[in-house]
Design an enzyme around this catalytic site. Sequence first.
Site, short mmCIF file in Angstrom:
data_model
loop_
_atom_site.label_atom_id
_atom_site.label_comp_id
_atom_site.label_asym_id
_atom_site.label_seq_id
_atom_site.Cartn_x
_atom_site.Cartn_y
_atom_site.Cartn_z
N ASN A 12 0.88 -1.18 0.00
CA ASN A 12 0.00 0.00 0.00
C ASN A 12 0.91 1.22 0.00
OD1 ASN A 12 -1.76 2.06 0.47
ND2 ASN A 12 -2.46 1.33 2.49
N LYS A 14 0.18 4.21 -0.28
CA LYS A 14 -0.46 5.39 0.35
C LYS A 14 -0.23 6.63 -0.53
CE LYS A 14 -0.23 3.06 4.77
NZ LYS A 14 -0.12 3.14 6.22
N HIS A 96 -9.55 1.14 4.81
CA HIS A 96 -8.29 1.30 5.56
C HIS A 96 -8.52 2.25 6.73
CE1 HIS A 96 -4.18 2.37 6.53
NE2 HIS A 96 -3.81 1.29 5.89
N GLU A 98 -6.87 4.59 7.83
CA GLU A 98 -6.61 6.01 7.53
C GLU A 98 -7.82 6.64 6.84
OE1 GLU A 98 -2.86 5.31 5.60
OE2 GLU A 98 -2.00 4.79 7.56
N GLU A 166 -5.31 -4.98 10.49
CA GLU A 166 -4.29 -3.98 10.74
C GLU A 166 -4.60 -3.26 12.05
OE1 GLU A 166 -2.33 -2.74 6.76
OE2 GLU A 166 -3.98 -1.38 7.15
N GLY A 172 2.61 2.27 10.92
CA GLY A 172 3.57 3.36 10.81
C GLY A 172 4.26 3.72 12.11
N SER A 212 3.48 -2.16 10.34
CA SER A 212 4.92 -2.19 10.59
C SER A 212 5.56 -3.52 10.23
CB SER A 212 5.24 -1.81 12.05
OG SER A 212 4.84 -0.47 12.30
#
Length: 250
Positions: A12, A14, A96, A98, A166, A172, A212
Amino acid sequence: MTTNRTPLIAGNWKMNGAETESVALARAVAEGAPGGCELLVCPPAVLIPPVAAVLKGSGVAVGGQDCHFAEGGAHTGDIAAAMLADVGCSHVILGHSERRADHGESDELVRSKTEAAHAAGLVAIVCVGETLAERDGGETLARISSQIEGSLPAAATAENTVIAYEPVWAIGTGRTASPADVEEVHTHIRGDIERRFGAGVAGGIRILYGGSMKPSNAVELLAINGVDGGLIGGASLKAEEFLTIARSCS
Ligand code: 13P
């Protein structure tokens, strides 16, 4: 991973990259692709056409990072699932964390986007995961169950859907969930899938871990019972790191 599910290693990207470097990254991934797993890269929308062009015929698949639930029309700034398919995508990441955080996406919205993806012939990678507060509050499994229940449409199958677990606090941050925690959640998700969709779907559907994942922990994470691959952010932006993770599948 001693199952008949082919591992999927998905990058991904991003909101990163520009055309020249992204095409070079895609080319390096294709040139180094090992056997034994499926590889997928999900560039930012505007970079999909040049990346798809360089990956054509390589066996490395291309995916979007989001789509709209509607087929088309007055939705400024949005992209329809069929548009992704038209420029060479086979997959799309949906829900996701985010997007759930930045755009207030609900489980219901994610479900309607998943239906749109399926209608366009795309494999939907549906993301779920708990926040740190939910984990600390002992609500992880309940939260995951409600996301799975709300985000997956009735027509989900092992062929048209992949699930990505996730943990939000592991994205991250350099922190990963412990192998025992990952195995517990993956087993729980597969149990939810079995109750709703039956043993055939539960046995075939792939459940990825994301958060991560990097070369130094990929062997351990990918060996966990019930982990069928990875959804990789930061480490997917460097071909050698992404390929090292891919090689960790075998
Ligand atoms: P990182 O690998 O950078 O933690 O990102 C994970 C992720 O969000 C993939 O979708």
